[in-house]
Design an enzyme around this catalytic site. Structure first.
Site, short mmCIF file in Angstrom:
data_model
loop_
_atom_site.label_atom_id
_atom_site.label_comp_id
_atom_site.label_asym_id
_atom_site.label_seq_id
_atom_site.Cartn_x
_atom_site.Cartn_y
_atom_site.Cartn_z
N CYS A 149 0.86 -1.20 0.00
CA CYS A 149 0.00 0.00 0.00
C CYS A 149 0.89 1.25 0.00
CB CYS A 149 -0.83 -0.10 1.28
SG CYS A 149 -1.77 1.30 1.78
N GLU A 188 -5.58 -7.84 -3.19
CA GLU A 188 -5.73 -7.88 -1.72
C GLU A 188 -4.83 -6.83 -1.11
OE1 GLU A 188 -3.94 -9.54 2.10
OE2 GLU A 188 -2.97 -9.15 0.20
N ARG A 233 -7.47 -11.50 11.06
CA ARG A 233 -6.68 -10.84 10.02
C ARG A 233 -7.66 -10.18 9.06
NH1 ARG A 233 -1.45 -11.67 8.71
NH2 ARG A 233 -0.72 -11.02 6.66
N ARG A 235 -8.57 -7.90 5.92
CA ARG A 235 -7.95 -7.48 4.67
C ARG A 235 -9.02 -6.97 3.70
NH1 ARG A 235 -4.07 -7.50 7.29
NH2 ARG A 235 -2.00 -8.32 6.85
#
Ligand code: SAM
Length: 377
Positions: A149, A188, A233, A235
């Protein structure tokens, strides 16, 4: 003409309930019932099964959508492939759909990730994607990529993706999509993507994919815990297709692995924290569940859960401790991400920790791919 609404009402089933039973959105079911959408044969069969009526009694004089014809084999590329989380997810989803898949290109800049990938898939990924000419990538139908990112210059929005995103790794995804025009993609990223740079990063990505590259795109925040893995987690998953589609992001996964399924029995001494650390942790915290994974946050507070907090590539050594006593073994970390036990570990503990921390939860992405492909092709 179809009689879905009439028969559903006869059975006393709500629209929401029927939509859940057949894993389509309520909105799409409502369009079918209002005669504004024609379902595919597989959805029509599911409706028939759920209502316990043969489909010719429900879909009268309706020409159902023709069965999906997938490319044979389904050619895909695995960008930022790491240790192959997407590849395992694709293999699992393809098998469930009955597709044969072929990975025609993979890339990761990290030497140790390449070693792990080569040991497990007999293929050394290409290196730095920024140095690869998109014209030299073989043709493919589906693109996968869990990319880092990075911020964009939002003021470039009007100028086009080359100006807006150049110098970021999303630019490389965009230029490859532009050149190769795959039917679909699955991307993702971290949960933070949505708030990164005041939301402008995600906004730019969606703008480029939709308005500049012309794809239909949807995205959602998913949590590995909801996909049967004992790891929290979260995402963001972005899916796109050349074809309009409506993705139902509500998954109802019944088979769940527990921590006990993940933890190894005889763990080498080297994974145990020093007695000082264990004593300190136990003086600060008392776990309510066993087994549990103890998590130390940035301010040094300890909490424990019957699942693991998100594995992180660059976390401190004792960030997660099983029962407050020991670190996770490499195999346990891989299991928390849904990697199979035949995954060969060929790098050091430090490297596999980083690789597992970087990977995607295989079961979560497999469920997305399995649901998305019939909509995208
Ligand atoms: C978040 S990880 C993706 C992990 C992968 N999805 C998996 O399941 O293992 C991002 C990956 O991008 C790779 N990467 C970073 N910069 C790159 C570049 N310029 N070219 C190719 N790969 C790169 C990193 O080495 C890292 O393995």
């Amino acid at each position: 003409m179809n009689r879905v609404k009439e028969i559903r009402k006869e059975r006393g089933i709500t629209q929401e309930c029927l939509a859940n039973m057949i894993s389509i959105s309520r909105k799409y079911l409502s369009m079918i019932e209002a005669q504004n959408a024609t379902p595919s044969i597989s959805i029509a069969i599911n409706i028939g099964n759920a209502l316990e009526v043969s489909i010719d009694k429900i879909f009268i004089d309706t020409k159902l959508d023709t069965p999906i014809t997938y490319p044979k084999p389904m050619r895909y590329i695995d960008l930022f492939c790491g240790i192959g989380g997407f590849r395992y997810a694709a293999q699992s989803a393809f098998k469930k759909i009955g597709l044969s898949g072929k990975c025609v290109f993979s890339s990761d800049i990290d030497k140790y990730a390449q070693e792990s990938y080569a040991a497990n898939f007999s293929e050394v990924p290409a290196g730095d994607i920024t140095k690869i000419d998109e014209k030299n990538i073989p043709d493919f139908d589906l693109l996968f990529g869990g990319f880092p990112c990075q911020a964009f210059s939002i003021c470039g929005l009007q100028k086009g993706f080359a100006d807006t995103t150049r110098g970021t790794l999303f630019f490389d995804i965009a230029r490859i999509i532009k050149e190769k025009r795959p039917q679909a993609f699955v991307l993702e990223n971290v949960k933070n993507l949505a708030s990164h740079n005041n939301g402008n990063t995600l906004k730019t990505i969606l703008h480029v994919l939709r308005d500049e590259l012309g794809y239909h795109v949807d995205y959602h925040l998913l949590n590995a815990l909801d996909f049967g893995l004992p790891q929290k987690r979260e995402r963001i998953v972005i899916v796109g297709s050349q074809k309009p589609f409506e993705m139902n992001w509500a998954f109802n996964i019944s088979s769940k692995k527990t921590l006990s399924d993940i933890l190894e029995k005889n763990v080498a001494r080297k994974y145990y924290a020093s007695s000082d650390i264990v004593e300190k942790r136990k003086s600060m915290h008392c776990a309510k569940e066993y087994p549990s994974i103890w998590h130390e946050n940035k301010s040094g507070n300890i909490s424990s859960y019957p699942y693991s907090c998100a594995l992180r590539a660059g976390a401190s050594y004792n960030y997660l401790l099983v029962n407050g006593e020991r670190r996770l073994t490499p195999r346990e970390m891989l299991r928390l991400q849904g990697f199979p036990d035949n995954f060969k570990i060929v790098v050091s503990d430090a490297q596999i920790r980083k690789q597992a921390g970087n990977a995607i939860p295989v079961d979560m992405i497999a469920a997305v791919i399995e649901r998305f492909l019939p909509l995208a092709f």
